[in-house]
Design a protein around this motif. Structure first.
Motif, PDB file in Angstrom:
ATOM      1  N   TYR A 161      45.588 -21.028   5.882  1.00 46.99           N
ATOM      2  CA  TYR A 161      46.903 -22.016   6.216  1.00 46.99           C
ATOM      3  C   TYR A 161      47.462 -22.264   4.745  1.00 46.99           C
ATOM      4  O   TYR A 161      46.997 -23.419   4.182  1.00 46.99           O
ATOM      5  CB  TYR A 161      46.909 -23.058   6.997  1.00 46.99           C
ATOM      6  N   GLU A 162      48.286 -21.382   4.067  1.00 47.16           N
ATOM      7  CA  GLU A 162      48.752 -21.706   2.810  1.00 47.16           C
ATOM      8  C   GLU A 162      49.238 -22.959   2.557  1.00 47.16           C
ATOM      9  O   GLU A 162      49.286 -23.796   1.291  1.00 47.16           O
ATOM     10  CB  GLU A 162      49.479 -20.433   2.249  1.00 47.16           C
ATOM     11  N   ASP A 163      50.150 -23.592   3.565  1.00 46.15           N
ATOM     12  CA  ASP A 163      50.817 -24.803   3.075  1.00 46.15           C
ATOM     13  C   ASP A 163      50.357 -25.941   3.796  1.00 46.15           C
ATOM     14  O   ASP A 163      50.652 -27.007   3.835  1.00 46.15           O
ATOM     15  CB  ASP A 163      52.390 -24.634   4.005  1.00 46.15           C
ATOM     16  N   SER A 164      48.904 -25.926   4.234  1.00 41.43           N
ATOM     17  CA  SER A 164      48.451 -27.049   5.010  1.00 41.43           C
ATOM     18  C   SER A 164      47.973 -28.167   3.741  1.00 41.43           C
ATOM     19  O   SER A 164      47.786 -27.932   2.725  1.00 41.43           O
ATOM     20  CB  SER A 164      47.018 -26.558   5.481  1.00 41.43           C
ATOM     21  N   VAL A 165      47.822 -29.293   4.080  1.00 40.61           N
ATOM     22  CA  VAL A 165      47.251 -30.562   3.346  1.00 40.61           C
ATOM     23  C   VAL A 165      46.108 -31.219   4.007  1.00 40.61           C
ATOM     24  O   VAL A 165      46.058 -31.133   5.246  1.00 40.61           O
ATOM     25  CB  VAL A 165      48.440 -31.247   3.281  1.00 40.61           C
ATOM     26  N   PRO A 166      45.564 -31.886   3.264  1.00 38.06           N
ATOM     27  CA  PRO A 166      44.297 -32.556   3.499  1.00 38.06           C
ATOM     28  C   PRO A 166      44.619 -33.772   4.452  1.00 38.06           C
ATOM     29  O   PRO A 166      46.013 -34.202   4.237  1.00 38.06           O
ATOM     30  CB  PRO A 166      43.676 -33.236   2.167  1.00 38.06           C
ATOM     31  N   GLY A 167      44.077 -33.950   5.470  1.00 34.81           N
ATOM     32  CA  GLY A 167      44.360 -35.241   6.333  1.00 34.81           C
ATOM     33  C   GLY A 167      44.989 -34.654   7.541  1.00 34.81           C
ATOM     34  O   GLY A 167      45.478 -35.457   8.415  1.00 34.81           O
ATOM     35  N   LYS A 168      45.492 -33.432   7.575  1.00 34.68           N
ATOM     36  CA  LYS A 168      46.151 -32.856   8.712  1.00 34.68           C
ATOM     37  C   LYS A 168      45.564 -31.448   9.109  1.00 34.68           C
ATOM     38  O   LYS A 168      45.170 -30.705   8.324  1.00 34.68           O
ATOM     39  CB  LYS A 168      47.601 -32.863   8.530  1.00 34.68           C
ATOM     40  N   GLY A 169      45.658 -31.079  10.314  1.00 28.61           N
ATOM     41  CA  GLY A 169      45.490 -29.648  10.597  1.00 28.61           C
ATOM     42  C   GLY A 169      43.933 -29.439  10.205  1.00 28.61           C
ATOM     43  O   GLY A 169      43.092 -30.278  10.530  1.00 28.61           O
ATOM     44  N   ASN A 170      43.753 -28.358   9.717  1.00 25.52           N
ATOM     45  CA  ASN A 170      42.487 -27.600   9.254  1.00 25.52           C
ATOM     46  C   ASN A 170      42.802 -27.181   7.779  1.00 25.52           C
ATOM     47  O   ASN A 170      43.481 -26.077   7.293  1.00 25.52           O
ATOM     48  CB  ASN A 170      42.271 -26.331  10.080  1.00 25.52           C
ATOM     49  N   PHE A 171      42.324 -28.139   6.717  1.00 25.28           N
ATOM     50  CA  PHE A 171      42.349 -27.612   5.361  1.00 25.28           C
ATOM     51  C   PHE A 171      41.233 -26.704   4.813  1.00 25.28           C
ATOM     52  O   PHE A 171      40.203 -27.173   4.850  1.00 25.28           O
ATOM     53  CB  PHE A 171      42.305 -28.969   4.774  1.00 25.28           C
ATOM     54  N   VAL A 172      41.568 -25.614   4.822  1.00 24.21           N
ATOM     55  CA  VAL A 172      40.659 -24.515   4.596  1.00 24.21           C
ATOM     56  C   VAL A 172      40.717 -24.272   2.984  1.00 24.21           C
ATOM     57  O   VAL A 172      41.647 -24.108   2.183  1.00 24.21           O
ATOM     58  CB  VAL A 172      40.899 -23.254   5.218  1.00 24.21           C
ATOM     59  N   LEU A 173      39.429 -24.163   2.537  1.00 25.30           N
ATOM     60  CA  LEU A 173      38.937 -23.944   1.102  1.00 25.30           C
ATOM     61  C   LEU A 173      37.986 -22.608   1.015  1.00 25.30           C
ATOM     62  O   LEU A 173      37.112 -22.837   1.605  1.00 25.30           O
ATOM     63  CB  LEU A 173      38.677 -25.210   0.082  1.00 25.30           C
ATOM     64  N   VAL A 174      38.371 -21.954  -0.384  1.00 26.50           N
ATOM     65  CA  VAL A 174      37.422 -20.954  -0.543  1.00 26.50           C
ATOM     66  C   VAL A 174      36.715 -20.926  -1.806  1.00 26.50           C
ATOM     67  O   VAL A 174      37.718 -21.536  -2.795  1.00 26.50           O
ATOM     68  CB  VAL A 174      37.891 -19.408  -0.111  1.00 26.50           C
ATOM     69  N   GLY A 175      35.543 -20.552  -2.184  1.00 22.93           N
ATOM     70  CA  GLY A 175      35.112 -20.514  -3.692  1.00 22.93           C
ATOM     71  C   GLY A 175      34.132 -19.659  -3.797  1.00 22.93           C
ATOM     72  O   GLY A 175      33.249 -19.174  -3.058  1.00 22.93           O
ATOM     73  N   HIS A 176      33.443 -19.244  -4.978  1.00 22.29           N
ATOM     74  CA  HIS A 176      32.600 -18.360  -5.343  1.00 22.29           C
ATOM     75  C   HIS A 176      31.211 -19.040  -5.287  1.00 22.29           C
ATOM     76  O   HIS A 176      31.084 -20.324  -5.672  1.00 22.29           O
ATOM     77  CB  HIS A 176      32.886 -17.653  -6.861  1.00 22.29           C
ATOM     78  N   ASN A 177      30.178 -18.405  -5.041  1.00 23.63           N
ATOM     79  CA  ASN A 177      28.648 -18.686  -5.044  1.00 23.63           C
ATOM     80  C   ASN A 177      28.016 -17.622  -6.003  1.00 23.63           C
ATOM     81  O   ASN A 177      28.090 -16.458  -5.809  1.00 23.63           O
ATOM     82  CB  ASN A 177      28.243 -18.411  -3.653  1.00 23.63           C
ATOM     83  N   PHE A 178      27.529 -18.228  -6.788  1.00 27.18           N
ATOM     84  CA  PHE A 178      26.777 -17.580  -7.953  1.00 27.18           C
ATOM     85  C   PHE A 178      25.072 -17.849  -7.975  1.00 27.18           C
ATOM     86  O   PHE A 178      24.471 -17.081  -8.681  1.00 27.18           O
ATOM     87  CB  PHE A 178      27.129 -17.645  -9.305  1.00 27.18           C
ATOM     88  N   GLY A 179      24.884 -18.555  -6.806  1.00 25.28           N
ATOM     89  CA  GLY A 179      23.386 -18.768  -6.803  1.00 25.28           C
ATOM     90  C   GLY A 179      22.959 -19.612  -8.128  1.00 25.28           C
ATOM     91  O   GLY A 179      21.631 -19.570  -8.243  1.00 25.28           O
TER      92      GLY A 179
END
Length: 222
Positions: free
Chosen positions: A116-134
């Motif tokens: 959800y590109e226009d989502s904001v924290p505190g509302k709806g579902n704020f989805v974040l992604v990031g890398h894992n390098f171990g």
């Protein structure tokens, strides 16, 4: 010992020395890059927030050296200054900047909004992604270590949003990457009427491979 044998031994020793030098150089450079990523959060230089185009082109977490190269290009273009807010999960020492829009540059700098590109924290579902390098304390490498009831904090400007972790799942990558139809029991769905706003954070597992994803979800604390 004849000259031929001495010469052979000398060349073997030289070869071993060269291998050792390259090994030490590789380790030194890798450690410097890892330290650079760990210190990223300390750089608070901020420009006006920008929304970046989301796309999968060029996204590759197979090597921290590749990501570091992308990070350097992002700095050169000034992308690093236009972050949206910050993410903290104190229990596992995660501190990252949040960018709006997930692509190869923003994911080299921190975490990015997704689904959800226009989502904001505190509302709806704020989805974040990031890398894992171990690699401990680098980007979302520590995400797999979170536990239920631990806190997630998101800051945007002077506003702060705290969430309590309610779930951690290991899901197949196609559920997430394809961004297909979101099922009613999916952590990526929007909260139903009467449910609290959510945050969903995900990363690859195992590191360097995209077979599965760790998905951590929290709900807003009143």
């Amino acid at each position: 010992m004849n000259k031929k044998v001495k010469k052979t031994i000398t060349w073997i020793l030289i070869l071993i020395l060269i291998i050792l030098l390259f090994t030490f150089a590789f380790i030194f450079i890798k450690l410097k890059i890892e330290d650079n990523f760990r210190n990223e959060f300390k750089n608070t230089d901020k420009g006006e927030t920008k929304k970046f185009e989301s796309n999968d082109e060029g996204i590759d977490n197979s090597s921290i050296f590749k990501i570091y190269s992308l990070k350097q290009k992002a700095y050169k273009e000034g992308i690093h200054r236009h972050y949206y807010g910050t993410l903290k999960i104190p229990s596992v020492n995660i501190e990252e900047k949040i960018y709006q829009g997930a692509n190869k540059y923003t994911l080299a700098l921190g975490v990015a909004t997704d689904f959800y590109e226009d989502s904001v924290p505190g509302k709806g579902n704020f989805v974040l992604v990031g890398h894992n390098f171990g690699i401990k304390d680098v980007l979302l490498s520590n995400l797999k270590d979170v536990e239920k009831d631990q806190e997630i904090e998101v800051k945007v400007g002077s506003d702060s949003y705290k969430y309590k972790i309610i779930s951690k799942e290991l899901l197949p990558s196609e559920v997430i990457v394809n961004h297909g139809e979101i099922e009613n029991d999916s952590p990526f769905r929007y909260p139903k009427l009467g449910e609290k706003p959510k945050i969903t954070i995900y990363t690859c597992e195992p590191h360097g491979i995209t077979n599965k994803r760790w998905v951590v979800q929290g709900e807003l604390i009143d």
